[in-house]
Design an enzyme around this catalytic site. Structure first.
Site, PDB file in Angstrom:
ATOM      1  N   GLY A 175       0.111   2.271  10.490  1.00  0.00           N
ATOM      2  CA  GLY A 175      -1.094   2.711  11.187  1.00  0.00           C
ATOM      3  C   GLY A 175      -2.193   1.697  10.991  1.00  0.00           C
ATOM      4  O   GLY A 175      -2.177   0.934  10.020  1.00  0.00           O
ATOM      5  N   GLY A 196       0.814  -1.216   0.000  1.00  0.00           N
ATOM      6  CA  GLY A 196       0.000   0.000   0.000  1.00  0.00           C
ATOM      7  C   GLY A 196       0.846   1.264   0.000  1.00  0.00           C
ATOM      8  O   GLY A 196       1.869   1.345  -0.695  1.00  0.00           O
ATOM      9  N   ASN A 252     -13.952  12.106  12.482  1.00  0.00           N
ATOM     10  CA  ASN A 252     -14.754  11.270  11.591  1.00  0.00           C
ATOM     11  C   ASN A 252     -15.651  10.364  12.407  1.00  0.00           C
ATOM     12  O   ASN A 252     -15.278   9.909  13.480  1.00  0.00           O
ATOM     13  CB  ASN A 252     -13.834  10.434  10.687  1.00  0.00           C
ATOM     14  CG  ASN A 252     -14.556   9.906   9.470  1.00  0.00           C
ATOM     15  OD1 ASN A 252     -15.701  10.282   9.192  1.00  0.00           O
ATOM     16  ND2 ASN A 252     -13.900   9.042   8.729  1.00  0.00           N
ATOM     17  N   ASP A 261       7.033  -6.020  15.322  1.00  0.00           N
ATOM     18  CA  ASP A 261       5.863  -5.223  15.699  1.00  0.00           C
ATOM     19  C   ASP A 261       6.332  -3.928  16.352  1.00  0.00           C
ATOM     20  O   ASP A 261       6.904  -3.947  17.434  1.00  0.00           O
ATOM     21  CB  ASP A 261       5.012  -6.057  16.663  1.00  0.00           C
ATOM     22  CG  ASP A 261       3.805  -5.287  17.162  1.00  0.00           C
ATOM     23  OD1 ASP A 261       3.577  -4.143  16.707  1.00  0.00           O
ATOM     24  OD2 ASP A 261       3.086  -5.836  18.023  1.00  0.00           O
ATOM     25  N   TYR A 311      -9.033   6.582  15.940  1.00  0.00           N
ATOM     26  CA  TYR A 311      -8.139   6.909  14.822  1.00  0.00           C
ATOM     27  C   TYR A 311      -7.924   8.427  14.725  1.00  0.00           C
ATOM     28  O   TYR A 311      -6.791   8.905  14.601  1.00  0.00           O
ATOM     29  CB  TYR A 311      -8.767   6.368  13.537  1.00  0.00           C
ATOM     30  CG  TYR A 311      -7.918   6.486  12.300  1.00  0.00           C
ATOM     31  CD1 TYR A 311      -6.846   5.632  12.086  1.00  0.00           C
ATOM     32  CD2 TYR A 311      -8.207   7.433  11.327  1.00  0.00           C
ATOM     33  CE1 TYR A 311      -6.083   5.723  10.932  1.00  0.00           C
ATOM     34  CE2 TYR A 311      -7.442   7.532  10.170  1.00  0.00           C
ATOM     35  CZ  TYR A 311      -6.383   6.669   9.978  1.00  0.00           C
ATOM     36  OH  TYR A 311      -5.618   6.770   8.837  1.00  0.00           O
ATOM     37  N   ASN A 358       4.857   5.578   8.907  1.00  0.00           N
ATOM     38  CA  ASN A 358       3.676   5.330   8.081  1.00  0.00           C
ATOM     39  C   ASN A 358       2.751   4.292   8.683  1.00  0.00           C
ATOM     40  O   ASN A 358       1.545   4.321   8.438  1.00  0.00           O
ATOM     41  CB  ASN A 358       4.141   4.882   6.687  1.00  0.00           C
ATOM     42  CG  ASN A 358       3.031   4.236   5.912  1.00  0.00           C
ATOM     43  OD1 ASN A 358       2.092   4.908   5.478  1.00  0.00           O
ATOM     44  ND2 ASN A 358       3.092   2.919   5.750  1.00  0.00           N
TER      45      ASN A 358
END
Lengths: 476, 476
Positions: B319, B249, B376, B292, B382, B317
């Site tokens: 997340g 990704g 959101n 991890d 998040y 990055n």
């Protein structure tokens, strides 16, 4: 002016139809009425580690006369409230079932110093959010991130913004969610702001972040020794307020709100609006001054008209739009909008400040716009002027601090006025629904926000931009 | 991953159908390709009174090798460019007809000191906007408002934000519009940032405001004496970059972009993604580290793995999301998201900084999110974590300045990934279309933005949050 969908889905038949079709059902927002009690119901308190603001919150709860319940995260609240003789119970997670038990959720996050300490926020809102009634209030209190010496603390305090905004988007049902950062030493100055955010006066203000700073009381001749000395029903009694663009719409609502709080209002509008202006100000026992604020002689005219008695509150509301894409926009349309919406404010304030007509401890409130924050298609001139208003507030605030004068801006989103009534239906509906309240605001919502900023108790609130937008999605 | 509507309306039949039905036709964005020239076409220059940045812009124009035309507002440009031996013509308002003549519009507003001096901005964009081609670029340059001593100047500079954002919303056709504030004394440090905003690399970055500050060259061992000494094709040659969440990704795209610029990339991801991680890093001749980042021993592990050679660039990055409304969100879901997305970043940076493993002149780039700005629904955890990332950037930047280390964040909007492919169609379409590009971004858009922030020439860019969102409407 008239949101017929909102009215329809809140009628018995419309509600049934909306339910069966799965249509959104915007809540009829509770708004302030002088003939109804402003506060009521129960307030649930939560807290993170070592909360600093519980004493100040106990003063507030006592002053507004509500009953409180303490969530398990706020173990210190019960003995504190008991010592003060306040009615206080414990919030039980098992009570969390039916909507409507609670009127407000207050969380003191001021002691949180690290991202690993954020969990109590989850625990509190997880347990209580479903018990918050329609048009309930969420207020999270923290410390201004930029005042935190330690990056870990700054980070954790800044994180509160993501939580508060998300809660506003989740809660719906006319519930507002706001974040108040209280500077160290400003604890005694929170009442006017907390009253606003807990009251129906803030019906259309959600997703906002407000900072309360310390105040130099020596420069605030009108500030009483303690918050309890404020007259909360007529806080502007004996004060004089100038409102530009006061003939109708939002300006008339501002004049009316300030007069209702006791101010003598001097309303200004262009000569062609003289009849409406006279009518508005006559109703308020105010003074009407008809002239063009953009004229070169206007600052001197206003100064002369106010000189003898001075003024305490200046509200720069007058503004115009002349929308066109920039390729089609004439030079005159650009200049006229910039001049009325921005440069005229600068010229008028300079005149009032230089001559000391705006008194020490005074208030300046300017009307910006979401367009000034996010930009807008066809509004390069308007958005530029309204972004400039934000710059004006941010740049002037430190300069005016020594005189105890605050300067702030409100940035309205979609407000139901004659102006927005002319927008084509599809765009109007998008503007109305794309916010956490699923409806447009009313002029009174802008006016009440300005009345809070004009309040003598808002001495610690300066340099801020407060959106009156129902937490509109639009922002960039 | 696949925007079939975008593909369809850009096919011959689809384009005809969309035109006849009045459907939106998102532009296929020009993106950077190593095998194609990065800059080309003509750049039109405009300026306000007493522009301060024309010399710096002449250096830029010479360096990227484009032809310039001067608008009448930039009368000083022609003699300046002639002295430098640059190809330069005059922009004629009469030329303004057909689209496509110009590749970029650059306006130097740095000398504007009062709202009454904003008119040349209207004149320039009024004349030139229609001549700007598809996927063209608009860059307005000013002075950071907060660095202006005079409130009038601060106000006028702040007003530029409303203009730039409005232009982005008007221009459409894949055109980006951004505002760059250049601190006094930072003029020689603008090239890396201007190259980014003028290049196809910034295809999905619009409506942004970036500040370029001065740099203490003594603390930047890797900084060449002048911008002309940068290797613009392999700027990261000899540098080592850590990227978390690099297996696939956006993370894999970041690793790839940094490697393409010459960096040796150390990719980290969780053990369960080891195969994908190994494959990604093998392609890039990089190093894969499977563990991890949330484990207590992770910071020490990373430090140990990097210790010998140190590292120049750290990209946070990794997340996760665990979406639920807060009433349904478990404590574990809250804590896990906060810990991975925020606290782990803090622990890792502390370890790398304390041991001096992140070298002086280094770069930290963290991935935030529009959810961290606007909040959101269903993402309280998040959004809190991603708002915290913003706090981390703002709080750490001043601390790291003495070591010449910058820290910034990118905030992606709707990016086409496996994660967004799982969003229900209607919500996905809304996210895709509600921005000035009428489409989602690609992982490479985030990656190229990070590559710019990681560039040695971005030494003056620190403490900033740059949205990669195609100027998404969503913002508050």
């Amino acid at each position: 002016m008239n949101d017929s969908y909102l009215n329809f889905v809140n009628s018995p038949f419309g509600a049934r139809l909306a339910r069966s079709l799965g249509l959104p059902k915007p809540e009829v927002l509770h708004r302030y009425r002088a003939d109804q009690p402003e506060f009521g119901g129960m307030v649930a308190l939560g807290a993170g580690r070592e909360p600093h603001l519980l004493d100040a919150l106990a003063n507030l709860v006592a002053s507004i006369g509500v009953t409180s319940v303490a969530h398990e995260s706020a173990g210190l609240w019960v003995p504190l409230a008991n010592r003060r003789g306040l009615m206080t119970g414990r919030f039980e997670a098992a009570d969390g079932g039916p909507h409507g038990r609670l009127a407000a959720l207050l969380f003191d996050a001021s002691g949180i110093e690290d991202s690993s300490q954020l969990e109590p926020l989850h625990g509190f809102f997880h347990d209580t959010l479903r018990s918050l009634g329609k048009c309930g209030r969420i207020v999270v209190l923290g410390r201004p991130p930029e005042s935190c010496a330690n990056p870990r603390q700054w980070t954790a305090q800044r994180a509160l913004e993501g939580l508060t905004r998300s809660l506003g988007k989740e809660a719906r049902r006319g519930i507002t969610s706001n974040l108040v950062y209280v500077e160290r030493g400003a604890e005694s100055g929170i009442e006017a702001t907390l009253r606003f955010f807990l009251s129906p006066r803030s019906a259309y203000v959600s997703g906002q972040v407000v900072r309360i700073g310390t105040v130099n009381t020596a420069n605030n001749p009108s500030l009483p020794a303690s918050a309890s000395a404020f007259d909360w029903t007529q806080p502007l009694a004996g004060r004089r307020a100038v409102v530009t663009g006061a003939a109708r719409g939002i300006g008339a609502a501002i004049a009316s709100a300030l007069a209702a709080e006791g101010a003598h209002v001097i309303g200004i509008d262009i000569p062609s609006a003289r009849d409406a202006l006279d009518a508005t100000l006559r109703q308020l026992n105010g003074t009407a001054l008809a002239f063009d604020i953009a004229a070169p002689e206007a600052p001197a005219q206003i100064a002369a008209a106010l000189d003898e008695q001075g003024v305490d509150i200046v509200v720069h509301n007058a503004g115009i739009t002349k929308d066109k894409t920039i390729a089609k926009m004439t030079d005159a349309a650009w200049q006229h909008v910039i001049d009325i919406n921005l440069s005229a404010q600068e010229r008028i304030d300079d005149a009032l400040l230089a001559a000391g007509i705006l008194r020490d401890g005074g208030r300046i409130v300017a009307v910006s716009s979401i367009s000034g924050i996010a930009g807008n298609l066809g509004q390069t001139n308007y958005a530029t002027s309204k972004a400039g208003v934000i710059g004006r507030v941010q740049s002037m605030a430190p300069h005016l601090r020594a005189r105890g004068i605050t300067i702030n801006a409100v940035a309205p989103g979609f407000i139901e006025t004659q102006m927005t009534a002319k927008i084509p239906l599809a765009i109007r509906e998008a503007g109305r629904r794309m916010n956490s309240m699923s409806q447009g605001g009313q002029p009174v919502d802008v006016a009440q926000t300005i009345a809070w900023l004009a309040h003598p108790g808002s001495a610690g609130v300066s340099g801020q931009i407060v959106r009156v937008c129902g937490q509109s999605l639009i922002g960039a």
